[in-house]
Write an enzyme that holds these catalytic residues in place. Sequence first.
Site, mmCIF file in Angstrom:
data_model
loop_
_atom_site.group_PDB
_atom_site.id
_atom_site.type_symbol
_atom_site.label_atom_id
_atom_site.label_comp_id
_atom_site.label_asym_id
_atom_site.label_seq_id
_atom_site.Cartn_x
_atom_site.Cartn_y
_atom_site.Cartn_z
ATOM 1 N N ASN A 160 0.802 -1.228 0.000
ATOM 2 C CA ASN A 160 0.000 0.000 0.000
ATOM 3 C C ASN A 160 0.836 1.279 0.000
ATOM 4 O O ASN A 160 0.554 2.212 -0.737
ATOM 5 C CB ASN A 160 -0.994 -0.019 1.162
ATOM 6 C CG ASN A 160 -0.341 -0.190 2.514
ATOM 7 O OD1 ASN A 160 0.764 -0.717 2.627
ATOM 8 N ND2 ASN A 160 -1.023 0.238 3.550
ATOM 9 N N PRO A 184 10.624 -6.404 -1.416
ATOM 10 C CA PRO A 184 9.412 -5.698 -1.837
ATOM 11 C C PRO A 184 8.233 -6.652 -1.977
ATOM 12 O O PRO A 184 8.414 -7.867 -2.108
ATOM 13 C CB PRO A 184 9.806 -5.118 -3.208
ATOM 14 C CG PRO A 184 11.309 -5.137 -3.227
ATOM 15 C CD PRO A 184 11.675 -6.351 -2.427
ATOM 16 N N GLY A 234 2.572 -5.721 7.507
ATOM 17 C CA GLY A 234 1.579 -6.420 6.707
ATOM 18 C C GLY A 234 0.377 -6.802 7.548
ATOM 19 O O GLY A 234 0.055 -6.153 8.540
ATOM 20 N N GLU A 256 4.630 -4.631 12.348
ATOM 21 C CA GLU A 256 3.673 -3.527 12.253
ATOM 22 C C GLU A 256 2.527 -4.059 11.418
ATOM 23 O O GLU A 256 2.640 -4.199 10.206
ATOM 24 C CB GLU A 256 4.334 -2.295 11.618
ATOM 25 C CG GLU A 256 3.589 -0.995 11.900
ATOM 26 C CD GLU A 256 2.536 -0.700 10.862
ATOM 27 O OE1 GLU A 256 1.372 -1.137 11.065
ATOM 28 O OE2 GLU A 256 2.847 -0.053 9.866
ATOM 29 N N LEU A 257 1.424 -4.379 12.088
ATOM 30 C CA LEU A 257 0.354 -5.141 11.450
ATOM 31 C C LEU A 257 -0.890 -4.291 11.249
ATOM 32 O O LEU A 257 -0.823 -3.074 11.239
ATOM 33 C CB LEU A 257 0.066 -6.389 12.290
ATOM 34 C CG LEU A 257 1.317 -7.225 12.615
ATOM 35 C CD1 LEU A 257 0.961 -8.406 13.512
ATOM 36 C CD2 LEU A 257 2.026 -7.694 11.354
ATOM 37 N N CYS A 291 -2.984 1.154 7.030
ATOM 38 C CA CYS A 291 -3.150 0.476 8.317
ATOM 39 C C CYS A 291 -3.605 1.435 9.400
ATOM 40 O O CYS A 291 -4.376 1.059 10.283
ATOM 41 C CB CYS A 291 -1.842 -0.202 8.716
ATOM 42 S SG CYS A 291 -0.428 0.918 8.847
ATOM 43 N N GLU A 391 -10.931 -5.297 10.033
ATOM 44 C CA GLU A 391 -10.303 -4.208 9.295
ATOM 45 C C GLU A 391 -10.792 -4.247 7.850
ATOM 46 O O GLU A 391 -10.535 -5.213 7.131
ATOM 47 C CB GLU A 391 -8.778 -4.337 9.335
ATOM 48 C CG GLU A 391 -8.055 -3.224 8.610
ATOM 49 C CD GLU A 391 -6.545 -3.344 8.706
ATOM 50 O OE1 GLU A 391 -5.871 -2.304 8.644
ATOM 51 O OE2 GLU A 391 -6.044 -4.480 8.823
#
Length: 498
Positions: A160, A184, A234, A256-257, A291, A391
Amino acid sequence: MTSTVSTTAPVTTGLYIGGEARTAAETMDVIDPARPGAVVGTAAAASKEDVADAVAAAKGAFPAWAALSATERAAQMAAAIEGIAEDRDEDARVLSLENGKIRMEAWIDALVFDIRWQLALSIADEVDGTKVLSPAPGIPVETTVGYQPLGVVTIIVPFNWPIAILGAALPHALLAGNTAIVKPPPTTPLAITRLVQRVAEKLPPGVLNIVTGKDTEMGGLIDNPDVAKVCFTGSVNGGKRMMEMASRNLTRVTLELGGNDAAIFREDAILDDEHLDRLFGGIFDTTGQICMAAKRIYVHRSRMDELVAGLSARLEKVVLGHGLAEGTTMGPLHQSAQKAFVSEIIEEAKSAGATVLEFGELPDGEFAEGNFLRPAIVVDPDPSLRVVTQEQFGPVIPVLPYDDDADAVRAANDTWGGLCGSVWTADTEAANRIGGQLACGYVWVNDHGATRLDLRAPFGGMKQSGMGREQGIEGVRAFQDTRSIAHLDAAAAAAGAH
């Protein structure tokens, strides 16, 4: 800004390992989310052997890089980033094509990487700092506590905001004395590979490596015993897989979710155009695929109609289209599976009797099969519906009424995630009080979203939104460990003997 969709030839990227560009035996086609049949580029699909080579190259470069002082590393990193903006327009064009986001957002994506890199360099003088523990009763030693790098780190970024998110970890890892391998995302590998390779070419061979490929071949970036740490951004399920794989060698992780961020609007909230514009961006930027976007709105019952009307007025102006087309304000979702999920939870809300307001017109012609979805507001849904509990990662927002602050805080915290949150009020004391009760890692006041994130502050989540912190000196320390060196103090030892 271009007025038409680019017809430039497809982009091709390879691998960059040990200071050398290389091709791979296989490649991956990269598809335009607005035109699922259109190939916009081709990326190298690394083999397991390529992955092993990248780890070996990073391991080989580590001793010399770690031996430098932080200020010496910072000087080389400053030289490596010099001139990075010269190709930003092209980086943005490529990212828009492969990601789907509008070109201006793609341009900002690359800009934020630059800003984060420079901010990391600005704290270089703090990195080698130590503290001294003097002798104390029963402790006849003077101990110096310093920091040491971990070794080879793998940094895995999502589709994103791939370039900007890389900037939250990569410069801090390098400044801390580690060497790095960047992985990536397989669906958006082009722009980030172009940019990172330009930086890597100016650093010592092996310090920075880039490996693109299919996830099935990437396991060696995580479970290789020579990898000291994995930094992953992710989904929650992706984070769980990272932990499972990393556990085999007790490899450290920063995760970092996802988030299910709540925005709380008190009775005294200011709902003028400026504040509503901020809210709109905090929800719908990048088609809701951020996120830290607001995912749930809790608004005092007396202000609910006003807030819904304010968001509706902005959504009525949305223009869905290709990210490179003039006038487009919202692009497609990145993947067809996500479009299907968001469509499903919107239909579920309708079936449950919630009022669903939808806006905009779906594009036709060559974009008719694209991953476009009309943005929506779900008014006063049952709190058990998935549009509230999960989410969405798409252009839909539930708006729920509440009657007192305690109810709002309770509802905001009643979720699996804890990434960010916001409090909207004219009362500073109330903002601090409520913000201090939210179980999340970052809170805005009268704002919400990535565009207002303080890039100097530590960032990360609680609960299933992740672990560890990025940015700032805390982000550097996340890529280091302490080392204590103790010297016996003869006088203190003698005194303690009596």
